[in-house]
Design an enzyme around this catalytic site. Structure first.
Site, mmCIF file in Angstrom:
data_model
loop_
_atom_site.group_PDB
_atom_site.id
_atom_site.type_symbol
_atom_site.label_atom_id
_atom_site.label_comp_id
_atom_site.label_asym_id
_atom_site.label_seq_id
_atom_site.Cartn_x
_atom_site.Cartn_y
_atom_site.Cartn_z
ATOM 1 N N TYR A 107 0.811 -1.218 0.000
ATOM 2 C CA TYR A 107 0.000 0.000 0.000
ATOM 3 C C TYR A 107 0.847 1.272 0.000
ATOM 4 O O TYR A 107 0.647 2.166 0.825
ATOM 5 C CB TYR A 107 -0.939 0.014 1.210
ATOM 6 C CG TYR A 107 -1.832 -1.199 1.364
ATOM 7 C CD1 TYR A 107 -2.188 -1.992 0.274
ATOM 8 C CD2 TYR A 107 -2.320 -1.563 2.627
ATOM 9 C CE1 TYR A 107 -3.007 -3.111 0.426
ATOM 10 C CE2 TYR A 107 -3.150 -2.668 2.785
ATOM 11 C CZ TYR A 107 -3.483 -3.444 1.685
ATOM 12 O OH TYR A 107 -4.286 -4.543 1.852
ATOM 13 N N HIS A 111 0.159 -12.595 2.167
ATOM 14 C CA HIS A 111 -0.691 -11.748 1.325
ATOM 15 C C HIS A 111 -0.721 -12.199 -0.131
ATOM 16 O O HIS A 111 0.319 -12.270 -0.789
ATOM 17 C CB HIS A 111 -0.159 -10.300 1.396
ATOM 18 C CG HIS A 111 -1.115 -9.261 0.924
ATOM 19 N ND1 HIS A 111 -0.712 -7.973 0.643
ATOM 20 C CD2 HIS A 111 -2.458 -9.285 0.691
ATOM 21 C CE1 HIS A 111 -1.760 -7.254 0.259
ATOM 22 N NE2 HIS A 111 -2.826 -8.032 0.280
#
Length: 301
Positions: free
Chosen positions: A61, A124
């Site tokens: 992110y 992830h």
């Protein structure tokens, strides 16, 4: 964690025994677009002040981890929140689920986040679970790091339900993060994944209850499509938006609280770019919805 009265219900995050607010803060918005460091720090502090006690971020992110670390620079903030980040999607080392790659990613995250431990670390978005569960892979290394006190609990954040099943069956994973599959638009996580997680006492986190903004209460563009959502989702969201508007209802309010009504989900993550968006999501999460609205909505869905 704060003991003051909190309008957000607390739920047990599976066998972790963490008591988490049913609304958590997603960190994706903090690291992208035209957000400044100051805005991101203010957003994190605002969420904590409102009683939100879980923050989820990731190396993927953008500037998010570094900015969360800035929010923790002043003493006292880190201790007020459960902190989660992820491994496997750092832009420089994307797709590296080896032991060495996992350790490098987590150590880099700890440095950026200005903390010496994570409450939860999630593997992830792997394309395959093979390198994750392999001997000497990510799960093995995360267990070592747990023994060292660097992380407390291990999780998996991915869309594919079958991957969650594999992770749960290893017995190593404490938490799963599923996304876009329990919303007003789609509840496929309810078919077997949520019951399976519950049977195994796995904590479930629901990512993007507002369907990447389609259910944010702003009129959705019916031509919207992305890697995760198609134009049919946008069309369904638009119909819900029109119905909510015609009935003087707030779609954001409905979208978030619809997910709260599923007791097998411990927490729902909404991303906020600034303190104003934190306030909007918090208001949507805490403004009561009359029972007859849910009955009407059930018919509509």
């Amino acid at each position: 964690m704060s003991t003051q009265a909190n309008p957000l219900p607390l739920r047990r995050l599976g066998r972790t025994e963490l008591e988490v607010t049913c609304l958590g803060m997603g960190g994706a918005g903090l690291g992208r677009g035209d957000v400044t460091d100051d805005e991101a720090v203010e957003a994190v502090h605002r969420a904590i002040d409102l009683g939100i006690n879980y923050l989820d971020t990731a190396p993927l992110y953008g500037e998010s981890e570094r900015r969360v670390g800035l929010a923790f620079a002043d003493s006292g903030w880190r201790e007020k929140i459960y902190l989660a980040t992820k491994t496997g999607t750092h832009p420089e080392w994307r797709g590296d689920y080896s032991a060495a790659g996992t350790r490098r990613s987590v150590e880099n995250s700890l440095r950026l986040l200005n903390t010496d431990y994570l409450d939860v670390c999630l593997v992830h978005d792997p394309d395959s679970m093979d390198p994750v569960v392999a001997k000497g892979g990510a799960l093995d290394e995360l267990q070592r790091m747990r023994e060292e006190g660097l992380i407390k609990f291990i999780g998996l954040g991915v869309r594919q339900h079958e991957f969650h099943k594999i992770a749960i069956e290893t017995g190593v994973v404490d938490v799963i993060l599923t996304y876009l599959d329990y919303t007003l638009l789609s509840q496929t996580a309810n078919e077997w994944l949520l019951p399976f997680a519950a049977e195994n006492d796995i904590g479930v986190i629901n990512g993007s209850p507002i369907a990447m903004g389609l259910l944010s209460g702003v009129e959705p563009d019916v031509s919207t499509s992305s890697a995760h959502l198609g134009t049919s989702d946008a069309e369904r969201a638009h119909r819900l938006y029109r119905w909510a508007t015609d009935n003087d209802l707030n779609l954001l309010n409905l979208a978030i609280q619809f997910c709260f009504r599923q007791p097998r989900i411990a927490m729902n993550l909404t991303g906020s770019k600034n303190a104003s968006e934190v306030d909007q999501n918090f208001a949507a999460a805490t403004t009561p919805v009359p029972e007859d609205v849910w009955e009407q909505l059930a018919v509509l869905l």
